[in-house]
Design an enzyme around this catalytic site. Structure first.
Site, PDB file in Angstrom:
ATOM      1  N   ASN A  16      46.324  31.760  45.491  1.00 54.89           N
ATOM      2  CA  ASN A  16      45.578  32.274  45.776  1.00 54.89           C
ATOM      3  C   ASN A  16      45.549  30.391  46.346  1.00 54.89           C
ATOM      4  O   ASN A  16      44.323  30.613  47.664  1.00 54.89           O
ATOM      5  CB  ASN A  16      44.078  32.318  45.833  1.00 54.89           C
ATOM      6  CG  ASN A  16      44.799  34.478  45.725  1.00 54.89           C
ATOM      7  OD1 ASN A  16      45.056  35.454  46.332  1.00 54.89           O
ATOM      8  ND2 ASN A  16      44.862  35.142  44.220  1.00 54.89           N
ATOM      9  N   ARG A  88      35.718  31.429  34.372  1.00 48.82           N
ATOM     10  CA  ARG A  88      34.400  30.882  33.851  1.00 48.82           C
ATOM     11  C   ARG A  88      32.780  31.767  34.542  1.00 48.82           C
ATOM     12  O   ARG A  88      33.229  31.755  35.897  1.00 48.82           O
ATOM     13  CB  ARG A  88      33.860  30.055  33.557  1.00 48.82           C
ATOM     14  CG  ARG A  88      35.458  28.785  32.959  1.00 48.82           C
ATOM     15  CD  ARG A  88      35.391  29.834  31.746  1.00 48.82           C
ATOM     16  NE  ARG A  88      34.517  29.643  30.619  1.00 48.82           N
ATOM     17  CZ  ARG A  88      34.832  29.856  29.170  1.00 48.82           C
ATOM     18  NH1 ARG A  88      35.103  31.090  29.170  1.00 48.82           N
ATOM     19  NH2 ARG A  88      33.364  29.879  28.107  1.00 48.82           N
ATOM     20  N   HIS A 106      38.119  39.382  44.799  1.00 45.69           N
ATOM     21  CA  HIS A 106      37.443  40.157  42.786  1.00 45.69           C
ATOM     22  C   HIS A 106      38.402  41.429  43.524  1.00 45.69           C
ATOM     23  O   HIS A 106      39.076  41.388  44.421  1.00 45.69           O
ATOM     24  CB  HIS A 106      36.275  40.180  43.060  1.00 45.69           C
ATOM     25  CG  HIS A 106      36.075  41.536  41.600  1.00 45.69           C
ATOM     26  ND1 HIS A 106      36.153  41.391  40.203  1.00 45.69           N
ATOM     27  CD2 HIS A 106      36.646  43.064  41.168  1.00 45.69           C
ATOM     28  CE1 HIS A 106      36.164  41.953  39.780  1.00 45.69           C
ATOM     29  NE2 HIS A 106      36.444  43.027  40.332  1.00 45.69           N
TER      30      HIS A 106
END
Ligand code: GRF
Length: 190
Positions: A16, A88, A106
């Protein structure tokens, strides 16, 4: 004209991040300031560097330090932060500084399959285990709730009984590659 500068945070392969770099390469309004990873050996760092983009890697302790990241982003004149496969937690200070200017990708249809532990392949394993007939991607603003920020866009894919974790991964990757850059650009320029 001064361009809007985006920082991309990524932890792994970086398909991405690479897609965003290609997409914004000749953009008249937006440029990639740098790619940051919490993993020194993440493939994304090599891929971004090969494309001529500045890269940075920091320890998990450093990336948990909000003041450290805020100073870094301020020095680099970062306007927006894009989380693309970043694993993270973002410190609260950075979320506050980039309120409405931080976007996460997501690999599921939030609010389903979100929250702690729900990232990368784990998401797809859970979706397949539950025999869902739909999955997809969510692009959303980041707030202090884990995967709970305001939605920007969702894109769906269909699943059937022959789908596997691997085939679902392919479908999700296709959606990500197709839609993330234009959605990010639209959010920034809106
Ligand atoms: C993507 O599916 C992203 O949505 C998820 O982790 C994966 C990262 O892929 N959070 P890549 O590192 O961009 O190739």
């Amino acid at each position: 004209m001064i361009k809007t500068r985006i920082a991309i945070f990524a932890s792994g392969t970086g398909s991405n991040a690479v897609n965003l770099i290609h997409f914004f390469k000749n953009d008249s309004s937006i440029e990639v300031a740098f790619v940051l990873s919490n993993k020194a050996d993440a493939k994304v760092l090599d891929s971004a560097a090969e494309l001529g983009v500045k890269t940075m890697s920091y320890t998990n302790t450093q990336v948990a330090d909000g003041d450290f990241l805020n100073t870094l982003c301020r020095e680099e004149k970062v306007d927006w932060v894009i989380l693309a496969g970043y694993l993270r937690l973002i410190p609260a200070e950075l979320i506050a500084a980039y309120n409405g200017r931080m976007i996460n990708l997501h690999p599921a249809l939030l609010p389903n399959y979100g929250g702690k532990g729900m990232h990368g392949r784990n998401v797809h394993v859970a979706v397949i285990a539950n025999q869902e007939n739909t999955s997809g991607i969510t692009i959303h603003y980041v707030n202090e709730g884990f995967d709970k920020g305001e939605l920007i866009a969702q894109f769906h894919c269909s699943l059937n009984e022959t789908d596997t974790v691997e085939s679902l991964e392919d479908k999700i990757r296709y959606l990500e590659q197709t839609y993330l850059p234009t959605v990010v650009r639209g959010a920034i320029l809106s």
